[in-house]
Design an enzyme around this catalytic site. Sequence first.
Site, PDB file in Angstrom:
ATOM      1  N   CYS A  94      18.672  52.838  43.540  1.00  0.00           N
ATOM      2  CA  CYS A  94      19.484  52.294  42.459  1.00  0.00           C
ATOM      3  C   CYS A  94      20.201  53.430  41.725  1.00  0.00           C
ATOM      4  O   CYS A  94      19.566  54.419  41.329  1.00  0.00           O
ATOM      5  CB  CYS A  94      18.579  51.523  41.507  1.00  0.00           C
ATOM      6  SG  CYS A  94      19.319  51.111  39.932  1.00  0.00           S
ATOM      7  N   GLU A  95      21.492  53.291  41.547  1.00  0.00           N
ATOM      8  CA  GLU A  95      22.250  54.352  40.888  1.00  0.00           C
ATOM      9  C   GLU A  95      22.010  54.397  39.381  1.00  0.00           C
ATOM     10  O   GLU A  95      22.391  55.360  38.714  1.00  0.00           O
ATOM     11  CB  GLU A  95      23.743  54.202  41.154  1.00  0.00           C
ATOM     12  CG  GLU A  95      24.387  52.982  40.558  1.00  0.00           C
ATOM     13  CD  GLU A  95      25.869  52.871  40.891  1.00  0.00           C
ATOM     14  OE1 GLU A  95      26.610  52.342  40.055  1.00  0.00           O
ATOM     15  OE2 GLU A  95      26.279  53.307  41.985  1.00  0.00           O
ATOM     16  N   HIS A  96      21.346  53.376  38.845  1.00  0.00           N
ATOM     17  CA  HIS A  96      21.090  53.342  37.414  1.00  0.00           C
ATOM     18  C   HIS A  96      19.779  54.031  37.040  1.00  0.00           C
ATOM     19  O   HIS A  96      19.687  54.649  35.974  1.00  0.00           O
ATOM     20  CB  HIS A  96      21.057  51.893  36.912  1.00  0.00           C
ATOM     21  CG  HIS A  96      22.334  51.159  37.161  1.00  0.00           C
ATOM     22  ND1 HIS A  96      22.370  49.862  37.617  1.00  0.00           N
ATOM     23  CD2 HIS A  96      23.623  51.552  37.039  1.00  0.00           C
ATOM     24  CE1 HIS A  96      23.625  49.478  37.746  1.00  0.00           C
ATOM     25  NE2 HIS A  96      24.403  50.490  37.411  1.00  0.00           N
ATOM     26  N   HIS A  97      18.759  53.916  37.895  1.00  0.00           N
ATOM     27  CA  HIS A  97      17.453  54.491  37.583  1.00  0.00           C
ATOM     28  C   HIS A  97      16.912  55.413  38.673  1.00  0.00           C
ATOM     29  O   HIS A  97      15.846  55.998  38.517  1.00  0.00           O
ATOM     30  CB  HIS A  97      16.431  53.368  37.325  1.00  0.00           C
ATOM     31  CG  HIS A  97      16.831  52.417  36.240  1.00  0.00           C
ATOM     32  ND1 HIS A  97      17.430  51.201  36.506  1.00  0.00           N
ATOM     33  CD2 HIS A  97      16.754  52.520  34.886  1.00  0.00           C
ATOM     34  CE1 HIS A  97      17.679  50.585  35.371  1.00  0.00           C
ATOM     35  NE2 HIS A  97      17.292  51.358  34.375  1.00  0.00           N
ATOM     36  N   GLN A 135      23.506  47.041  44.901  1.00  0.00           N
ATOM     37  CA  GLN A 135      23.489  46.181  46.090  1.00  0.00           C
ATOM     38  C   GLN A 135      24.843  45.522  46.308  1.00  0.00           C
ATOM     39  O   GLN A 135      25.299  45.365  47.455  1.00  0.00           O
ATOM     40  CB  GLN A 135      22.397  45.127  45.957  1.00  0.00           C
ATOM     41  CG  GLN A 135      22.248  44.251  47.188  1.00  0.00           C
ATOM     42  CD  GLN A 135      21.064  43.319  47.101  1.00  0.00           C
ATOM     43  OE1 GLN A 135      20.049  43.653  46.494  1.00  0.00           O
ATOM     44  NE2 GLN A 135      21.164  42.141  47.692  1.00  0.00           N
ATOM     45  N   HIS A 163      14.327  45.287  44.253  1.00  0.00           N
ATOM     46  CA  HIS A 163      14.711  46.445  43.462  1.00  0.00           C
ATOM     47  C   HIS A 163      13.520  46.937  42.647  1.00  0.00           C
ATOM     48  O   HIS A 163      12.985  46.205  41.816  1.00  0.00           O
ATOM     49  CB  HIS A 163      15.860  46.083  42.525  1.00  0.00           C
ATOM     50  CG  HIS A 163      17.135  45.764  43.244  1.00  0.00           C
ATOM     51  ND1 HIS A 163      18.284  46.497  43.076  1.00  0.00           N
ATOM     52  CD2 HIS A 163      17.439  44.796  44.149  1.00  0.00           C
ATOM     53  CE1 HIS A 163      19.251  46.006  43.845  1.00  0.00           C
ATOM     54  NE2 HIS A 163      18.751  44.967  44.497  1.00  0.00           N
ATOM     55  N   CYS A 165      13.536  48.965  40.324  1.00  0.00           N
ATOM     56  CA  CYS A 165      13.827  49.068  38.894  1.00  0.00           C
ATOM     57  C   CYS A 165      13.406  47.794  38.161  1.00  0.00           C
ATOM     58  O   CYS A 165      13.212  47.816  36.947  1.00  0.00           O
ATOM     59  CB  CYS A 165      15.306  49.364  38.650  1.00  0.00           C
ATOM     60  SG  CYS A 165      16.440  48.159  39.365  1.00  0.00           S
TER      61      CYS A 165
END
Length: 204
Positions: A94-97, A135, A163, A165
């Site tokens: 995940c590019e956020h976490h 995704q 995910h 996250c």
Amino acid sequence: MDAIVKNFPQPNRDSDRPSQQEAEEAVRVLLRWAGDDPTREGLIETPARVAKAYRELFAGYDMAPEDVLGRTFEEVAGYDDMVLVKDIPFYSHCEHHMVPIIGKAHVAYMPDGRVLGLSKIARVVEIYGRRLQTQETMTAQIARAIDDTLQPRGVAVMIEAEHMCMAMRGVQKQGSTTLTTTFTGTFKTEPADQARFMSMVRSR
């Protein structure tokens, strides 16, 4: 079969990429920030291991889908029906976490005189999976790469993934699955083709 090989530009290599030593020092900083001591015995080699693991986990930045999709075949004995490769496993982040996304992809296309080697489809999933991702973006990227290179009558991509996250942090809902789809060409304009794709994906 007669192969057609296309020449594509090499993927853009980032000349500003930090050195191995800089990457390892960044890991040491994170270890200290987390509250541990990077000099203790169990963590001494951890920065080098993490940097090596990241090089493998994010190898997709050093690969271009055009390089693997550039070889197609025209000798298909008139075959023009759906080609589906399903249950392609992948591990992304995940590019956020920067925590794992674990799932599988189902990819189909309608040939228009040319076909791909089946392993190439799995390779494209691998290339985009080994990058920081959402995704939704990954689903669209896979479809676009095949559509642009092969120019088939249509492409269908479905991704099912869990995910971490959501499972490991935040709402902590283990086992929930996210489903995304992208359709182009006949899969988008012909409901029957889209329905057949969904049916074939779900069949066991």
